[in-house]
Design an enzyme around this catalytic site. Sequence first.
Site, mmCIF file in Angstrom:
data_model
loop_
_atom_site.group_PDB
_atom_site.id
_atom_site.type_symbol
_atom_site.label_atom_id
_atom_site.label_comp_id
_atom_site.label_asym_id
_atom_site.label_seq_id
_atom_site.Cartn_x
_atom_site.Cartn_y
_atom_site.Cartn_z
ATOM 1 N N GLU A 12 -87.162 -65.184 -13.013
ATOM 2 C CA GLU A 12 -86.598 -64.717 -11.744
ATOM 3 C C GLU A 12 -87.454 -65.226 -10.591
ATOM 4 O O GLU A 12 -88.646 -65.473 -10.747
ATOM 5 C CB GLU A 12 -86.500 -63.187 -11.720
ATOM 6 C CG GLU A 12 -87.782 -62.450 -12.046
ATOM 7 C CD GLU A 12 -88.305 -61.623 -10.889
ATOM 8 O OE1 GLU A 12 -88.037 -62.000 -9.732
ATOM 9 O OE2 GLU A 12 -88.980 -60.608 -11.142
ATOM 10 N N CYS B 126 -91.072 -70.808 -12.884
ATOM 11 C CA CYS B 126 -91.783 -71.663 -13.844
ATOM 12 C C CYS B 126 -93.295 -71.645 -13.694
ATOM 13 O O CYS B 126 -94.016 -71.509 -14.687
ATOM 14 C CB CYS B 126 -91.251 -73.091 -13.792
ATOM 15 S SG CYS B 126 -91.854 -74.140 -12.454
ATOM 16 N N HIS C 86 -91.583 -79.143 -11.957
ATOM 17 C CA HIS C 86 -91.533 -78.150 -13.035
ATOM 18 C C HIS C 86 -92.816 -78.229 -13.854
ATOM 19 O O HIS C 86 -93.317 -79.319 -14.133
ATOM 20 C CB HIS C 86 -90.322 -78.385 -13.931
ATOM 21 C CG HIS C 86 -90.199 -77.391 -15.045
ATOM 22 N ND1 HIS C 86 -90.163 -76.030 -14.823
ATOM 23 C CD2 HIS C 86 -90.137 -77.559 -16.398
ATOM 24 C CE1 HIS C 86 -90.064 -75.401 -15.984
ATOM 25 N NE2 HIS C 86 -90.057 -76.306 -16.950
ATOM 26 N N ASP D 101 -92.704 -74.119 -23.163
ATOM 27 C CA ASP D 101 -92.180 -73.886 -21.815
ATOM 28 C C ASP D 101 -91.398 -72.577 -21.825
ATOM 29 O O ASP D 101 -90.322 -72.501 -22.417
ATOM 30 C CB ASP D 101 -91.281 -75.047 -21.395
ATOM 31 C CG ASP D 101 -90.628 -74.831 -20.032
ATOM 32 O OD1 ASP D 101 -91.036 -73.893 -19.319
ATOM 33 O OD2 ASP D 101 -89.714 -75.605 -19.687
#
Length: 284
Positions: A42, A72, A111, A126
């Site tokens: 979120e 991330c 990312h 990840d």
Amino acid sequence: MPDDLFDQDAWLGRIGYSGSRAPTLTTLRGLVDAHSSAISYESIDVLLDRAPKLDLASLQRKMIGSRRGGYCFEQNMLFRGGLRSLGFDVTSLQARVVRGLAIDAPRPMFHMVLLVNLPEGTYLADVGFGNLAPTAPLHLVADVEQDTPHEVMRFIRMGDELTLQSRLGNRWEHIYRVVLLPRVDAEYEICNWFTASHPDSPYRSNLIAARPGLNRTRITLFNARLNVRHATGEAERRMLGDKSEYRDVLTETFGIVLSDEELSTALNTVAQKGVHGAPHPFFA
């Protein structure tokens, strides 16, 4: 708590993991699955004009103590802290998101991903890519299909980079290109500031949350649009209405508890600036 201390027991309790703590591939599989299932993706702090902090103390206060989620940089920084506390050898990497784009799209490295060195080889971990974060560590080799608790995934080569793909139904879709060069934390700070501050960032205008569900489903909230996508590629869609409906979904589906003021501010911003049609391709 000092920035360099990590409360291993609190993290493992938060994600509901009670297995072996030995730095092995089996442990890594259990940790990726548990963390992904317990801590939702979120970006609501960005929507509330609060740039996320990436030091370990702040991450633990937010995602462990306050039981919030994160995007991330937050998710993978916290996960990296947990892995290193257990003795895993972790290298920090970045990736270029190409979800919904051509495989060779010229994309910045916005990312964060992790490379975990194990006797069996190098694995990507990840826990911070929203609705398509791999729910298992992936062997960093090209052209090998790898099953996860959710999708089948693979890497294919794109120049010096490895493109992660996910099989959705009967088609392969690009997710991101992994850049195999170690990064330093200052680079994540720069990306985090840009992502949280740039006026065109989708996170500043849209309410976004995601988590993996049962039976290989993926659950995504993009403003009023709640999606439950099945492994076949089929999706169930529902449009949220009033504030109480948002509160129920955030709390019960994503485990995110906001104050009344935070939720009101978030929904007002979405009403003024958010996308009101189909979701951004990164979150489709």
